[in-house]
Design an enzyme around this catalytic site. Structure first.
Site, PDB file in Angstrom:
ATOM      1  N   ALA A  61      33.322  37.414  39.204  1.00 27.17           N
ATOM      2  CA  ALA A  61      33.636  36.581  38.177  1.00 27.17           C
ATOM      3  C   ALA A  61      33.882  35.023  38.389  1.00 27.17           C
ATOM      4  CB  ALA A  61      35.006  36.971  37.303  1.00 27.17           C
ATOM      5  N   GLY A 106      32.895  41.615  39.875  1.00 26.07           N
ATOM      6  CA  GLY A 106      32.162  41.693  38.631  1.00 26.07           C
ATOM      7  C   GLY A 106      30.877  41.906  39.488  1.00 26.07           C
ATOM      8  N   GLU A 109      30.701  45.810  40.120  1.00 25.29           N
ATOM      9  CA  GLU A 109      30.711  46.236  38.837  1.00 25.29           C
ATOM     10  C   GLU A 109      29.309  46.370  38.388  1.00 25.29           C
ATOM     11  OE1 GLU A 109      34.934  45.823  36.508  1.00 25.29           O
ATOM     12  OE2 GLU A 109      34.007  44.217  37.378  1.00 25.29           O
ATOM     13  N   GLU A 129      40.229  42.639  42.352  1.00 26.55           N
ATOM     14  CA  GLU A 129      40.946  42.322  41.157  1.00 26.55           C
ATOM     15  C   GLU A 129      42.515  42.578  41.283  1.00 26.55           C
ATOM     16  OE1 GLU A 129      36.814  43.341  39.561  1.00 26.55           O
ATOM     17  OE2 GLU A 129      38.438  44.185  41.029  1.00 26.55           O
TER      18      GLU A 129
END
Length: 255
Positions: A61, A106, A109, A129
């Protein structure tokens, strides 16, 4: 644009284009959702490759953007974040991630949303994270655990550690490891092969597997049964069985 959809010979490439690290900011997330839904609708897209370029898949992110968000802002944003990734996971066609360089947070993911993952031999994947005082928020706690099992998922998520391509393959996080300069070609070849297959049957197979994993086996069997019977109404089923009877297995050509 931070994400582009390039289509050739039945294969759509969802290419991240936000140098230098393809950080997944809000605009990129929204664009990803838009193009994933477009790829799902388009008849000329029969399989999809997710690609970040030769150097990096996606390093996560946009932390600077997230740092400026308070609790209220993230309450309002969190669902849209997940929905952008879920749109990729729900593309009703075969999807392969071509992972180069870093696929972290991300980025990891996003790779998890694919049906198959091909990684460069120098790729590094992880869910870091926890090192920010957070947990994965774009599906990582759910998709990673379903893919590699809860114990391995907890190891990666609790520690936030990165894993190299070979370990990622051992864990089941990626399916194939190839030379860095061959990643996209291998991913595209996989997609191109499936793009020649029976589109509705491939959709049925994907939905039966994915939806079945979310429920009990009896419901999963019902999903399979309904799709199986429904495929008997398709031209592809007629074409496939006729070819088998007349020419032998594996020679059917689907439209």
């Amino acid at each position: 644009m931070t994400v582009n959809l390039e289509v050739a010979e039945g294969v759509g490439t969802l290419r991240l284009d936000r140098p230098p690290m393809n950080a997944l900011d809000v605009a990129t997330q929204d664009r990803l959702k838009e193009l994933a839904e477009e790829a799902g609708r388009r008849d000329d897209v029969r399989a999809v490759v997710i690609y970040g370029g030769e150097k990096v898949f996606a390093a996560g992110a946009d932390i600077k953007e997230m740092q400026a968000m308070d609790h209220t802002a993230m309450v309002l944003r969190a669902r849209a974040l997940q929905e952008s990734f879920t749109a990729v996971a729900r593309i009703p066609k075969p999807v392969v991630a071509a992972v180069t360089g870093y696929a972290l947070g991300g980025g990891c993911e996003l790779a998890l949303c694919a049906d198959f993952r091909i990684a460069a031999d120098n790729a590094k994947l992880g869910q870091p994270e926890i090192l920010l005082g957070l947990i994965p928020g774009a599906g990582g706690t759910q998709r990673l655990a379903r893919l590699v099992g809860p114990s391995k998922a907890k190891d990666l998520i609790f520690t936030g550690r990165m894993v190299k391509a070979d370990e990622a393959r051992e864990l089941g996080l990626v399916d194939r490891v190839v030379a860095a300069d061959q990643v996209y070609a291998e991913a595209r070849a996989w997609a191109a092969k499936l793009a020649q297959g029976p589109a509705i049957a491939l959709r049925a197979a994907k939905e039966s597997i994915d939806a079945g994993l979310e429920t009990d086996i009896e419901t999963g069997l019902a999903i399979e049964r309904n799709w199986f019977a429904g495929l008997f109404a398709t031209e592809d089923r007629e074409r496939g069985m006729r070819s088998f009877v007349e020419e032998g297995p594996g020679k059917a050509k689907f439209l």
